[in-house]
Design a protein around this motif. Structure first.
Motif, PDB file in Angstrom:
ATOM      1  N   LYS A 151       0.864  -1.178   0.000  1.00 41.66           N
ATOM      2  CA  LYS A 151       0.000   0.000   0.000  1.00 41.66           C
ATOM      3  C   LYS A 151       0.898   1.224   0.000  1.00 41.66           C
ATOM      4  O   LYS A 151       2.090   1.141   0.286  1.00 41.66           O
ATOM      5  N   SER A 152       0.337   2.351  -0.321  1.00 39.66           N
ATOM      6  CA  SER A 152       1.100   3.584  -0.363  1.00 39.66           C
ATOM      7  C   SER A 152       1.141   4.215   1.025  1.00 39.66           C
ATOM      8  O   SER A 152       0.135   4.241   1.730  1.00 39.66           O
ATOM      9  N   ALA A 153       2.316   4.703   1.406  1.00 44.74           N
ATOM     10  CA  ALA A 153       2.474   5.382   2.691  1.00 44.74           C
ATOM     11  C   ALA A 153       3.291   6.645   2.470  1.00 44.74           C
ATOM     12  O   ALA A 153       4.183   6.683   1.625  1.00 44.74           O
ATOM     13  N   THR A 154       2.988   7.674   3.250  1.00 47.79           N
ATOM     14  CA  THR A 154       3.731   8.926   3.177  1.00 47.79           C
ATOM     15  C   THR A 154       4.654   9.010   4.383  1.00 47.79           C
ATOM     16  O   THR A 154       4.223   8.778   5.512  1.00 47.79           O
ATOM     17  N   VAL A 155       5.923   9.345   4.127  1.00 47.25           N
ATOM     18  CA  VAL A 155       6.893   9.461   5.216  1.00 47.25           C
ATOM     19  C   VAL A 155       7.059  10.923   5.599  1.00 47.25           C
ATOM     20  O   VAL A 155       6.512  11.817   4.947  1.00 47.25           O
ATOM     21  N   GLU A 156       7.821  11.185   6.651  1.00 48.53           N
ATOM     22  CA  GLU A 156       7.928  12.532   7.216  1.00 48.53           C
ATOM     23  C   GLU A 156       8.503  13.570   6.262  1.00 48.53           C
ATOM     24  O   GLU A 156       8.289  14.765   6.450  1.00 48.53           O
ATOM     25  N   THR A 157       9.214  13.149   5.223  1.00 49.83           N
ATOM     26  CA  THR A 157       9.748  14.111   4.258  1.00 49.83           C
ATOM     27  C   THR A 157       8.739  14.448   3.165  1.00 49.83           C
ATOM     28  O   THR A 157       8.995  15.309   2.340  1.00 49.83           O
ATOM     29  N   GLY A 158       7.606  13.740   3.143  1.00 45.46           N
ATOM     30  CA  GLY A 158       6.582  13.982   2.137  1.00 45.46           C
ATOM     31  C   GLY A 158       6.634  13.012   0.975  1.00 45.46           C
ATOM     32  O   GLY A 158       5.770  13.041   0.102  1.00 45.46           O
ATOM     33  N   ALA A 159       7.635  12.147   0.941  1.00 43.29           N
ATOM     34  CA  ALA A 159       7.752  11.168  -0.146  1.00 43.29           C
ATOM     35  C   ALA A 159       6.746  10.046   0.050  1.00 43.29           C
ATOM     36  O   ALA A 159       6.390   9.691   1.173  1.00 43.29           O
ATOM     37  N   SER A 160       6.295   9.483  -1.057  1.00 43.41           N
ATOM     38  CA  SER A 160       5.349   8.376  -1.021  1.00 43.41           C
ATOM     39  C   SER A 160       6.095   7.082  -1.339  1.00 43.41           C
ATOM     40  O   SER A 160       6.789   6.992  -2.348  1.00 43.41           O
ATOM     41  N   ILE A 161       5.939   6.086  -0.464  1.00 40.73           N
ATOM     42  CA  ILE A 161       6.661   4.819  -0.569  1.00 40.73           C
ATOM     43  C   ILE A 161       5.651   3.677  -0.529  1.00 40.73           C
ATOM     44  O   ILE A 161       4.684   3.727   0.231  1.00 40.73           O
ATOM     45  N   ASN A 162       5.874   2.642  -1.331  1.00 43.98           N
ATOM     46  CA  ASN A 162       5.047   1.436  -1.244  1.00 43.98           C
ATOM     47  C   ASN A 162       5.580   0.562  -0.118  1.00 43.98           C
ATOM     48  O   ASN A 162       6.761   0.220  -0.096  1.00 43.98           O
ATOM     49  N   VAL A 163       4.690   0.216   0.820  1.00 46.52           N
ATOM     50  CA  VAL A 163       5.075  -0.564   1.997  1.00 46.52           C
ATOM     51  C   VAL A 163       4.133  -1.756   2.147  1.00 46.52           C
ATOM     52  O   VAL A 163       3.034  -1.758   1.592  1.00 46.52           O
ATOM     53  N   PRO A 164       4.533  -2.780   2.921  1.00 46.17           N
ATOM     54  CA  PRO A 164       3.629  -3.907   3.181  1.00 46.17           C
ATOM     55  C   PRO A 164       2.406  -3.468   3.986  1.00 46.17           C
ATOM     56  O   PRO A 164       2.396  -2.403   4.605  1.00 46.17           O
ATOM     57  N   LEU A 165       1.385  -4.311   3.998  1.00 48.21           N
ATOM     58  CA  LEU A 165       0.116  -3.964   4.633  1.00 48.21           C
ATOM     59  C   LEU A 165       0.215  -3.774   6.148  1.00 48.21           C
ATOM     60  O   LEU A 165      -0.607  -3.078   6.737  1.00 48.21           O
ATOM     61  N   PHE A 166       1.210  -4.380   6.804  1.00 50.81           N
ATOM     62  CA  PHE A 166       1.285  -4.300   8.266  1.00 50.81           C
ATOM     63  C   PHE A 166       1.890  -2.991   8.776  1.00 50.81           C
ATOM     64  O   PHE A 166       1.915  -2.743   9.972  1.00 50.81           O
ATOM     65  N   ILE A 167       2.368  -2.128   7.904  1.00 52.58           N
ATOM     66  CA  ILE A 167       2.946  -0.842   8.319  1.00 52.58           C
ATOM     67  C   ILE A 167       1.818   0.137   8.638  1.00 52.58           C
ATOM     68  O   ILE A 167       0.879   0.295   7.866  1.00 52.58           O
ATOM     69  N   ASN A 168       1.930   0.802   9.799  1.00 52.44           N
ATOM     70  CA  ASN A 168       0.920   1.762  10.245  1.00 52.44           C
ATOM     71  C   ASN A 168       1.554   3.127  10.462  1.00 52.44           C
ATOM     72  O   ASN A 168       2.779   3.264  10.455  1.00 52.44           O
ATOM     73  N   GLU A 169       0.707   4.134  10.695  1.00 53.89           N
ATOM     74  CA  GLU A 169       1.209   5.468  11.006  1.00 53.89           C
ATOM     75  C   GLU A 169       2.040   5.412  12.280  1.00 53.89           C
ATOM     76  O   GLU A 169       1.701   4.712  13.224  1.00 53.89           O
ATOM     77  N   GLY A 170       3.141   6.168  12.294  1.00 51.11           N
ATOM     78  CA  GLY A 170       4.006   6.208  13.465  1.00 51.11           C
ATOM     79  C   GLY A 170       5.129   5.192  13.423  1.00 51.11           C
ATOM     80  O   GLY A 170       6.079   5.300  14.198  1.00 51.11           O
ATOM     81  N   ASP A 171       5.047   4.191  12.548  1.00 49.74           N
ATOM     82  CA  ASP A 171       6.126   3.207  12.428  1.00 49.74           C
ATOM     83  C   ASP A 171       7.334   3.854  11.766  1.00 49.74           C
ATOM     84  O   ASP A 171       7.198   4.725  10.910  1.00 49.74           O
TER      85      ASP A 171
END
Length: 187
Positions: A151-171
């Motif tokens: 799934k798509s996740a946004t990191v603190e720098t604003g970049a969008s990264i594809n991560v596995p489904l078990f990654i949540n906000e704050g990880d």
């Protein structure tokens, strides 16, 4: 003057009235015919990548470079500001010199290659991986996949990264800076 036997990754050469950095190379010795070196070159003035083949023994102009450690300070539009950690001198670099500017976090140390003849910065080498915090991630639903789903996740720098489904906000996740891809979750 160097020859094709001196070619290595990261070498800066003068070619076609421009300075190029060798990204990758392959020495090929076919069964029939002369040997040659297939290279992938990145222009340090405009960032374009081109493929070129040098015949074995071809002379190349090597550019002398020095590597200095700089700390990333902040971005202002397409300009990125860095500080030399030894002399505290600040420089401003254009976005096109950076490989993956979306992953730069304030305070990150990078290696800047500087042309010794002109004292101009040529390229910026980021660390192999960087640890960033996930600021937004869509909730992953269990059971809707049979293979590795991302799934798509946004990191603190604003970049969008594809991560596995078990990654949540704050990880906190480890990201490969060369490809911009997820490596692992960090505790």
């Amino acid at each position: 003057m160097a020859s094709t036997s001196d070619i290595r990754n990261g070498l800066c050469i003068k070619f076609n009235h421009d300075i190029y950095k060798i990204i990758e190379f392959l020495h090929v010795k076919p069964g029939k015919g002369p040997a040659f070196v297939r290279t992938k070159l990145r222009s340090l003035s405009n960032g374009k990548v081109l493929d070129n083949t040098f015949s074995a023994g071809h002379k190349i102009d090597e550019v002398r470079v020095e590597t200095h450690t700089y700390q990333y300070l902040y971005a202002e539009g397409d300009q990125f500001h860095f500080m030399n950690i030894e002399s505290f001198e600040q420089i401003t670099l254009d976005k096109k010199i950076l490989d993956n500017p979306g992953l730069l976090k304030e305070g990150t140390n990078v290696m800047v290659q500087v042309n010794t003849e002109t004292d101009l910065p040529l390229s910026v080498d980021m660390p192999a991986s960087i640890i960033l915090e996930v600021t937004y991630a869509e909730p992953g639903v269990k059971g809707n996949t049979a293979t590795n789903a991302t799934k798509s996740a946004t990191v603190e720098t604003g970049a969008s990264i594809n991560v596995p489904l078990f990654i949540n906000e704050g990880d906190k996740i480890k990201i490969d800076t060369a490809s911009g891809s997820y490596m692992e979750r960090v505790k």
